[in-house]
Design a protein around this motif. Structure first.
Motif, short mmCIF file in Angstrom:
data_model
loop_
_atom_site.label_atom_id
_atom_site.label_comp_id
_atom_site.label_asym_id
_atom_site.label_seq_id
_atom_site.Cartn_x
_atom_site.Cartn_y
_atom_site.Cartn_z
N ASN A 88 38.06 40.33 32.89
CA ASN A 88 37.91 38.90 33.16
C ASN A 88 38.81 38.44 34.31
O ASN A 88 38.41 37.60 35.11
CB ASN A 88 38.19 38.08 31.90
CG ASN A 88 37.08 38.18 30.88
OD1 ASN A 88 35.97 38.62 31.19
ND2 ASN A 88 37.37 37.79 29.65
N ILE A 89 40.00 39.00 34.39
CA ILE A 89 40.90 38.67 35.50
C ILE A 89 40.27 39.11 36.82
O ILE A 89 40.23 38.36 37.79
CB ILE A 89 42.29 39.31 35.30
CG1 ILE A 89 43.06 38.58 34.20
CG2 ILE A 89 43.08 39.31 36.61
CD1 ILE A 89 44.33 39.28 33.76
N MET A 90 39.75 40.34 36.84
CA MET A 90 39.13 40.84 38.07
C MET A 90 37.97 39.95 38.48
O MET A 90 37.84 39.59 39.65
CB MET A 90 38.66 42.29 37.87
CG MET A 90 39.80 43.27 37.74
SD MET A 90 39.24 44.94 37.35
CE MET A 90 38.47 45.39 38.87
N GLY A 91 37.13 39.59 37.54
CA GLY A 91 35.98 38.73 37.85
C GLY A 91 36.40 37.36 38.33
O GLY A 91 35.83 36.83 39.29
N ALA A 92 37.39 36.78 37.69
CA ALA A 92 37.84 35.44 38.07
C ALA A 92 38.47 35.44 39.46
O ALA A 92 38.24 34.54 40.26
CB ALA A 92 38.83 34.92 37.03
N ILE A 93 39.25 36.46 39.74
CA ILE A 93 39.93 36.51 41.03
C ILE A 93 38.96 36.83 42.16
O ILE A 93 39.02 36.23 43.23
CB ILE A 93 41.09 37.54 40.99
CG1 ILE A 93 42.20 37.00 40.09
CG2 ILE A 93 41.63 37.81 42.38
CD1 ILE A 93 43.33 37.97 39.86
N VAL A 94 38.05 37.76 41.94
CA VAL A 94 37.11 38.13 43.00
C VAL A 94 36.20 36.95 43.35
O VAL A 94 35.71 36.85 44.46
CB VAL A 94 36.32 39.40 42.64
CG1 VAL A 94 35.13 39.10 41.76
CG2 VAL A 94 35.89 40.14 43.88
N ASP A 95 36.03 36.03 42.41
CA ASP A 95 35.23 34.85 42.67
C ASP A 95 35.89 33.92 43.69
O ASP A 95 35.25 33.03 44.23
CB ASP A 95 34.95 34.10 41.36
CG ASP A 95 33.80 33.14 41.49
OD1 ASP A 95 32.80 33.50 42.15
OD2 ASP A 95 33.90 32.03 40.94
N LEU A 96 37.16 34.15 43.96
CA LEU A 96 37.91 33.36 44.94
C LEU A 96 38.07 34.17 46.24
O LEU A 96 39.15 34.24 46.81
CB LEU A 96 39.28 32.98 44.37
CG LEU A 96 39.24 32.13 43.11
CD1 LEU A 96 40.63 32.04 42.47
CD2 LEU A 96 38.69 30.75 43.41
N ALA A 97 36.98 34.76 46.69
CA ALA A 97 37.02 35.71 47.81
C ALA A 97 37.74 35.17 49.04
O ALA A 97 38.61 35.85 49.60
CB ALA A 97 35.59 36.13 48.19
N ASP A 98 37.41 33.97 49.50
CA ASP A 98 38.06 33.44 50.70
C ASP A 98 39.56 33.29 50.50
O ASP A 98 40.35 33.57 51.40
CB ASP A 98 37.47 32.08 51.10
CG ASP A 98 36.07 32.20 51.66
OD1 ASP A 98 35.68 33.30 52.08
OD2 ASP A 98 35.36 31.17 51.70
N ARG A 99 39.95 32.88 49.32
CA ARG A 99 41.38 32.70 49.03
C ARG A 99 42.10 34.05 49.00
O ARG A 99 43.21 34.18 49.50
CB ARG A 99 41.58 31.95 47.70
CG ARG A 99 40.91 30.59 47.63
CD ARG A 99 41.23 29.72 48.86
NE ARG A 99 40.63 28.42 48.78
CZ ARG A 99 41.27 27.31 48.42
NH1 ARG A 99 42.54 27.37 48.08
NH2 ARG A 99 40.64 26.16 48.41
#
Length: 187
Positions: A88-99
């Motif tokens: 879930n952490i990986m998914g949540a973070i990758v969703d913030l690609a530009d950041r």
């Protein structure tokens, strides 16, 4: 200032930050004029919010770090096992690609900036060890190595999303699948 004015100001500020993240994720030399164009505001409006480039860099740095922390916390709260928490952490973070790209594409970019929080672990090693203890991850691999693999996969996935070679809606599935199963063909 009315509530409507405040809402407009917040939306304008958010539009500027999103535009800066999108452009600076790919080219940190993009100008404030380019950012104003992308945000669909005038350059004078951008300067009312951020009088100089460094003010916008600092605001985006803080906003990006807060976005990551919020995504991380939400992912942890929605999880019941260590491996699910990692996924879930990986998914949540990758969703913030530009950041992700803005924050991590140049390791020296924020050196000396008082707003930079370079947290190296954030409890990740403990989560990895717990996933190893439960048999979900190989216990023979050092947690620091597993963490490096995770962060590398997140970064490469963010780059692929930003480049348009991986659809955003497939990013989470892809990063988690590769983390769990490598690059072997699906059976």
């Amino acid at each position: 200032m009315t509530t409507t004015d405040s809402g407009v100001r917040q939306r304008t500020r958010r539009a500027i930050l999103e535009a800066a993240a999108a452009l600076w994720a790919r080219d940190f030399s993009a100008s404030l004029g380019d950012i104003a164009d992308r945000a669909e505001v005038s350059r004078s409006t951008l300067h009312r919010y951020f009088p100089e480039r460094q003010a916008l860099v600092d605001a985006l740095l803080l906003d990006s770090q807060e976005s990551l922390e919020e995504a991380w916390s939400t992912a942890v709260a929605a999880s019941s096992t260590p491996i699910e928490t990692l996924e879930n952490i990986m998914g949540a973070i990758v969703d913030l690609a530009d950041r992700i790209l803005f924050l991590f594409s140049d390791p020296a970019r924020f050196e000396g900036n008082p707003h930079w929080r370079a947290d190296d672990d954030d409890g990740m090693s403990d989560l990895i060890r717990a996933a190893q203890a439960s048999g979900d991850l190989d216990a023979d691999i050092a947690p620091t190595f597993v963490m490096g693999v995770m962060y590398s996969l997140i970064y490469v996935t963010a780059e692929s999303v930003a480049a348009g070679t991986l659809p955003r809606h497939k990013a989470t599935e892809t990063v988690v699948r590769i983390f769990r199963h490598g690059l072997t063909a699906r059976s």
